[in-house]
Design an enzyme around this catalytic site. Structure first.
Site, PDB file in Angstrom:
ATOM      1  N   GLY A  90       0.830  -1.212   0.000  1.00 25.59           N
ATOM      2  CA  GLY A  90       0.000   0.000   0.000  1.00 25.59           C
ATOM      3  C   GLY A  90       0.856   1.250   0.000  1.00 25.59           C
ATOM      4  N   ARG A  93       3.970   5.944   1.875  1.00 28.77           N
ATOM      5  CA  ARG A  93       4.548   7.295   1.967  1.00 28.77           C
ATOM      6  C   ARG A  93       4.107   8.186   0.807  1.00 28.77           C
ATOM      7  NH1 ARG A  93      10.651   6.865  -0.110  1.00 28.77           N
ATOM      8  NH2 ARG A  93      10.443   5.038  -1.421  1.00 28.77           N
ATOM      9  N   LYS A 113       4.439  11.994  -3.367  1.00 26.91           N
ATOM     10  CA  LYS A 113       5.292  10.963  -2.769  1.00 26.91           C
ATOM     11  C   LYS A 113       6.171  11.587  -1.691  1.00 26.91           C
ATOM     12  CE  LYS A 113       8.150   7.092  -4.346  1.00 26.91           C
ATOM     13  NZ  LYS A 113       8.539   6.339  -5.551  1.00 26.91           N
ATOM     14  N   ASP A 125       8.954   5.799   7.796  1.00 26.92           N
ATOM     15  CA  ASP A 125       8.658   7.150   8.290  1.00 26.92           C
ATOM     16  C   ASP A 125       7.732   7.935   7.357  1.00 26.92           C
ATOM     17  OD1 ASP A 125      10.326   7.660   6.173  1.00 26.92           O
ATOM     18  OD2 ASP A 125      11.957   8.518   7.362  1.00 26.92           O
ATOM     19  N   GLY A 126       7.363   7.324   6.243  1.00 28.26           N
ATOM     20  CA  GLY A 126       6.449   8.011   5.323  1.00 28.26           C
ATOM     21  C   GLY A 126       7.109   9.080   4.472  1.00 28.26           C
ATOM     22  N   ASP A 252       4.302  -5.048  -7.336  1.00 27.01           N
ATOM     23  CA  ASP A 252       3.673  -3.815  -6.856  1.00 27.01           C
ATOM     24  C   ASP A 252       4.282  -2.585  -7.526  1.00 27.01           C
ATOM     25  OD1 ASP A 252       5.837  -4.883  -5.090  1.00 27.01           O
ATOM     26  OD2 ASP A 252       5.763  -2.873  -4.264  1.00 27.01           O
ATOM     27  N   ASN A 253       5.344  -2.779  -8.284  1.00 23.04           N
ATOM     28  CA  ASN A 253       5.940  -1.646  -9.008  1.00 23.04           C
ATOM     29  C   ASN A 253       5.618  -1.701 -10.498  1.00 23.04           C
ATOM     30  OD1 ASN A 253       7.044  -0.648  -6.663  1.00 23.04           O
ATOM     31  ND2 ASN A 253       9.025  -1.633  -6.962  1.00 23.04           N
ATOM     32  N   ASP A 262       7.377   3.653 -10.505  1.00 22.89           N
ATOM     33  CA  ASP A 262       8.103   3.477  -9.240  1.00 22.89           C
ATOM     34  C   ASP A 262       9.607   3.316  -9.460  1.00 22.89           C
ATOM     35  OD1 ASP A 262       6.157   3.916  -7.410  1.00 22.89           O
ATOM     36  OD2 ASP A 262       6.502   2.051  -6.325  1.00 22.89           O
TER      37      ASP A 262
HETATM   38  P1  AMP Z   1       9.154   0.942  -2.864  1.00 22.15           P
HETATM   39  O1  AMP Z   1      10.410   0.203  -2.530  1.00 22.15           O
HETATM   40  O2  AMP Z   1       9.329   2.430  -2.859  1.00 22.15           O
HETATM   41  O3  AMP Z   1       8.494   0.458  -4.107  1.00 22.15           O
HETATM   42  O4  AMP Z   1       8.153   0.654  -1.658  1.00 22.15           O
HETATM   43  C1  AMP Z   1       7.719  -0.626  -1.238  1.00 22.15           C
HETATM   44  C2  AMP Z   1       6.701  -0.459  -0.144  1.00 22.15           C
HETATM   45  O5  AMP Z   1       7.306   0.155   1.009  1.00 22.15           O
HETATM   46  C3  AMP Z   1       5.506   0.412  -0.490  1.00 22.15           C
HETATM   47  O6  AMP Z   1       4.388  -0.071   0.179  1.00 22.15           O
HETATM   48  C4  AMP Z   1       5.924   1.766   0.039  1.00 22.15           C
HETATM   49  O7  AMP Z   1       4.840   2.613   0.298  1.00 22.15           O
HETATM   50  C5  AMP Z   1       6.647   1.381   1.310  1.00 22.15           C
HETATM   51  N1  AMP Z   1       7.654   2.348   1.716  1.00 22.15           N
HETATM   52  C6  AMP Z   1       8.844   2.609   1.126  1.00 22.15           C
HETATM   53  N2  AMP Z   1       9.519   3.562   1.787  1.00 22.15           N
HETATM   54  C7  AMP Z   1       8.746   3.940   2.826  1.00 22.15           C
HETATM   55  C8  AMP Z   1       8.887   4.895   3.878  1.00 22.15           C
HETATM   56  N3  AMP Z   1       9.979   5.646   4.000  1.00 22.15           N
HETATM   57  N4  AMP Z   1       7.875   4.996   4.757  1.00 22.15           N
HETATM   58  C9  AMP Z   1       6.774   4.232   4.657  1.00 22.15           C
HETATM   59  N5  AMP Z   1       6.582   3.322   3.706  1.00 22.15           N
HETATM   60  C10 AMP Z   1       7.559   3.167   2.789  1.00 22.15           C
HETATM   61 MG    MG Z   2       6.880   0.667  -4.978  1.00 18.10          MG
END
Ligand code: AMP
Ligand code: MG
Length: 486
Positions: A90, A93, A113, A125-126, A252-253, A262
């Protein structure tokens, strides 16, 4: 041309309700300043480019202000990460702020983002850091300028808000645009949580909003899956033909629309290397450059599995079977163009494979090779490129065959050069160029990011004074380690 306050919102995804996303407000970042904006992306919202200079611009895209008609939501999805199913991902962030309806009647998702924590943040940390926000901005707009389907980027906003990664960094926000942010993982979520009704609602939504031409077909969902396969086959062909390595092809990407989506530790190849692994954390090389083709097929199979409650298995299998032949046809066609070949010959595929093998052994710069090949007539061009190859006998044999193939067609050098330069970029987003611009931005100097973005927005046109952006990487820039942490 519109001002910031004139945007028209029509939040179709938000209206699907709480099973699909959760209402969350952005958490602002401190002392927002605009790093870079894309006028081309602003035009998609009919925004006057001068709006980027308004203080409200940085405030809106740093979470300090919000349109009253926006409905920020964190979307729920799951997905296969490095081959294993993760039941709950989900928007951890990022927030879908809403959908803007432009004058052409198109809807564009506004996705912020780095907007703070959501119910899907898990331990995160979002936030997003400045370097990864700049990397995503540059890549989205550069891919688009190359003609490669991608999500778009409106702007990056920097702040003084500290965030911790390997060291302390600063938070930033990226405003991303796409006709839809629905991923393969959205369908997987409703399949694995056994919510067939929601799965159907989601499929119906995508059909109505993004695959309306499938609605009239006898099996609309099956037709939609076929189109998803087709679009992804074309996308991966572009990546392979242009040396783009995504780096984290988790399901998911992957976008349902077949756009590049992504951005993490991606790379455009410098020296050609089919086995290149751009993601420092990808020890096994699951997402290596040449693996992108079978991995895309694997991800499409994961999506097909999630669609089994809606489409007959045999139909899904038949659509999946289209992927490889479609990919190959697109790839061949793109590579023929890059080589300046007109028409099609049965020997073209072997000619391309032999070239890549020769490049692989000699660390030839992938982008420069094609640009230089078009610069002069075939015989002269190959004579100039010869020194870059280690296997001279092999290259000479290839060059003879290439020149014979080129000579077999009615062509002239002016037209050939023009044609080839229109598909072979002079400027490519090499990692070292992004790195230099990021280092300046981290010191508060946004000039280099803006200039790089500008140069990459016309990658095929020679731009006076910009030669340094067309150079191969210096030694330090060849093996930059880009981690997943962002
Ligand atoms: P990503 O690696 O950016 O494709 O993210 C994979 C998952 O981790 C997704 O659900 C993102 O929303 C979550 N995510 C990545 N970085 C953060 C962050 N700093 N804080 C919260 N969720 C994160
Ligand atoms: Mg992603």
């Amino acid at each position: 041309m519109k001002s910031l306050t004139d945007l028209t919102f029509d939040n179709r995804f938000a209206r699907l309700g709480d099973a699909f996303s959760t209402a969350v407000l952005p958490e602002p970042i401190a002392d927002p300043r605009l790093v870079v904006a894309s006028h081309a992306a602003m035009a998609l919202l009919d925004l006057d480019p001068a709006q980027a200079d308004q203080p409200e611009f940085a405030q809106l895209f740093a979470g300090h202000k919000l349109w009253s008609a926006a409905e920020p939501r964190a979307m729920v999805y799951s997905g296969h990460q490095f081959g294993s199913y993760n039941p709950r991902l989900g928007d951890g962030r990022g927030l879908l702020l809403g959908e803007v309806l432009n004058a052409a009647g198109e809807h564009w998702d506004l996705h912020l983002k780095g907007a703070g924590q959501t119910p899907y943040s898990r331990m995160g940390d979002g936030r997003a850091v400045l370097r990864s926000s700049i990397r995503e901005f540059l890549a989205s707009e550069a891919l688009h300028a190359l003609g490669i389907p991608s999500s778009r980027a409106l702007c990056v906003t920097a702040s003084s808000t500290p965030v911790w990664r390997e060291t302390q960094e600063r938070a930033a926000m990226l405003l991303r645009l796409a006709p839809s942010h629905v991923r393969f993982g959205h369908f997987e979520y409703f399949y694995y949580t056994q919510q067939p009704e929601q799965l159907k609602i989601l499929a119906e939504h995508m059909l109505a909003c993004h695959f309306s031409d499938c609605s009239e077909q006898a099996e609309p969902y099956g037709a939609m899956f076929t189109q998803i396969v087709e679009r992804n086959a074309e996308l991966i062909a572009y990546w392979q033909a242009y040396g783009f390595c995504h780096g984290v092809m988790n399901s998911d990407n992957m976008s349902i629309l077949g756009i590049t989506f992504d951005f993490g530790p991606y790379a455009f190849l410098d020296d050609f290397d089919a086995q290149h692994i751009c993601n420092h954390s990808d020890d096994a090389g699951r997402y290596s450059f040449s693996n992108q083709v079978p991995i895309a097929h694997w991800n499409l199979s994961a999506l097909a599995q999630a669609l089994t409650p809606l489409v007959e298995v045999e139909a899904l299998r038949a659509s999946l079977g289209l992927f490889l032949p479609l990919y190959q046809a697109h790839y061949l066609s793109l590579m023929r163009q890059r080589l300046g070949l007109l028409g099609a010959d049965d020997t073209d595929q072997t000619l391309i494979e032999r070239l890549l093998q020769l490049m692989q052994g000699s660390a030839v710069d992938y982008s420069q090779f094609f640009r230089r090949l078009g610069e002069q007539p075939p015989a002269q061009a190959v004579a100039n490129l010869r020194d870059d190859f280690v296997d001279l006998a092999g290259f000479d044999q290839w060059a003879t065959d290439y020149c014979a193939r080129a000579a077999s067609e009615e062509d002239n050098q002016d037209a050939r050069r023009h044609r080839m330069h229109a598909v072979n970029p002079l400027y490519v987003l090499r990692n070292y160029l992004a790195q230099q611009a990021i280092e300046a931005a981290e010191q508060g100097d946004y000039g280099p990011v803006r200039e790089l973005h500008k140069v990459l927005s016309q990658p095929f046109e020679e731009q006076p004074g910009m030669q340094r952006y067309a150079e191969r990487p210096p030694q330090w820039g060849k093996h930059l380690e880009i981690s997943c942490s962002s």
